[in-house]
Design a protein around this motif. Structure first.
Motif, PDB file in Angstrom:
ATOM      1  N   PHE A  41       0.848  -1.193   0.000  1.00 37.08           N
ATOM      2  CA  PHE A  41       0.000   0.000   0.000  1.00 37.08           C
ATOM      3  C   PHE A  41       0.880   1.239   0.000  1.00 37.08           C
ATOM      4  N   ASP A  42       0.576   2.181  -0.893  1.00 35.02           N
ATOM      5  CA  ASP A  42       1.304   3.449  -0.902  1.00 35.02           C
ATOM      6  C   ASP A  42       0.370   4.586  -1.315  1.00 35.02           C
ATOM      7  N   ASP A  43       0.860   5.801  -1.233  1.00 30.87           N
ATOM      8  CA  ASP A  43       0.042   6.978  -1.543  1.00 30.87           C
ATOM      9  C   ASP A  43      -0.441   7.005  -2.988  1.00 30.87           C
ATOM     10  N   HIS A  48      -3.933   8.104  -7.332  1.00 30.61           N
ATOM     11  CA  HIS A  48      -4.165   7.808  -8.746  1.00 30.61           C
ATOM     12  C   HIS A  48      -5.035   6.587  -8.997  1.00 30.61           C
ATOM     13  N   GLY A  49      -5.404   5.871  -7.976  1.00 29.89           N
ATOM     14  CA  GLY A  49      -6.209   4.664  -8.137  1.00 29.89           C
ATOM     15  C   GLY A  49      -5.328   3.436  -8.291  1.00 29.89           C
ATOM     16  N   LEU A  54      -0.672   0.431 -10.297  1.00 28.11           N
ATOM     17  CA  LEU A  54      -0.085  -0.827 -10.751  1.00 28.11           C
ATOM     18  C   LEU A  54       0.606  -0.671 -12.098  1.00 28.11           C
ATOM     19  N   MET A  55      -0.032   0.056 -13.009  1.00 24.20           N
ATOM     20  CA  MET A  55       0.552   0.249 -14.339  1.00 24.20           C
ATOM     21  C   MET A  55       1.809   1.117 -14.271  1.00 24.20           C
ATOM     22  N   LYS A  82       2.248  12.616 -19.431  1.00 27.01           N
ATOM     23  CA  LYS A  82       1.996  13.624 -18.397  1.00 27.01           C
ATOM     24  C   LYS A  82       1.843  12.968 -17.025  1.00 27.01           C
ATOM     25  N   ILE A  83       1.120  11.848 -16.960  1.00 22.77           N
ATOM     26  CA  ILE A  83       0.949  11.133 -15.688  1.00 22.77           C
ATOM     27  C   ILE A  83       2.303  10.697 -15.140  1.00 22.77           C
TER      28      ILE A  83
END
Length: 107
Positions: A41-43, A48-49, A54-55, A82-83
């Motif tokens: 688990f992280d921020d 970002h969901g 994961l991606m 951009k992400i």
């Protein structure tokens, strides 16, 4: 990625803890059949969901190309860049054919 049997978890639950602390994906099996997956688990998961987090992680580890990353999130190439950029991840985007033309100019 690590695989841990449910019986192994019952005997030594610290195996899962170490895997999560190392930010590894862990497949949990019962009688050698996958029954679940554990991820750390992280921020990024909150911000970002889960799917995007994961991606992004898969991209950082080299499992996905930039194109595969964009396709998996069903977004345009520019938005994918951009992400990744907003998350502080270096991006190199180039056209292989353009590179080959440039290299041919030296011959």
């Amino acid at each position: 990625m690590q695989t841990i049997g449910i019986k192994e978890l019952q005997i030594n639950p610290a195996i899962l803890t170490r895997s999560l602390e190392a930010s590894e994906y862990t497949i949990i099996t019962k009688r050698s059949n996958p029954i679940g997956m554990a991820i750390s688990f992280d921020d990024a998961i909150i911000t970002h969901g889960l799917k995007t987090a994961l991606m992004v992680d898969a991209y950082k580890k080299g499992y996905l190309s930039l194109g595969q990353f964009a396709k998996s999130l069903e977004i345009e190439h520019q938005k994918a860049m951009k992400i990744l950029s907003m998350m502080g991840i270096d991006i190199v985007d180039y056209d292989f054919e353009d590179d080959m033309k440039f290299m041919d100019s030296f011959l």
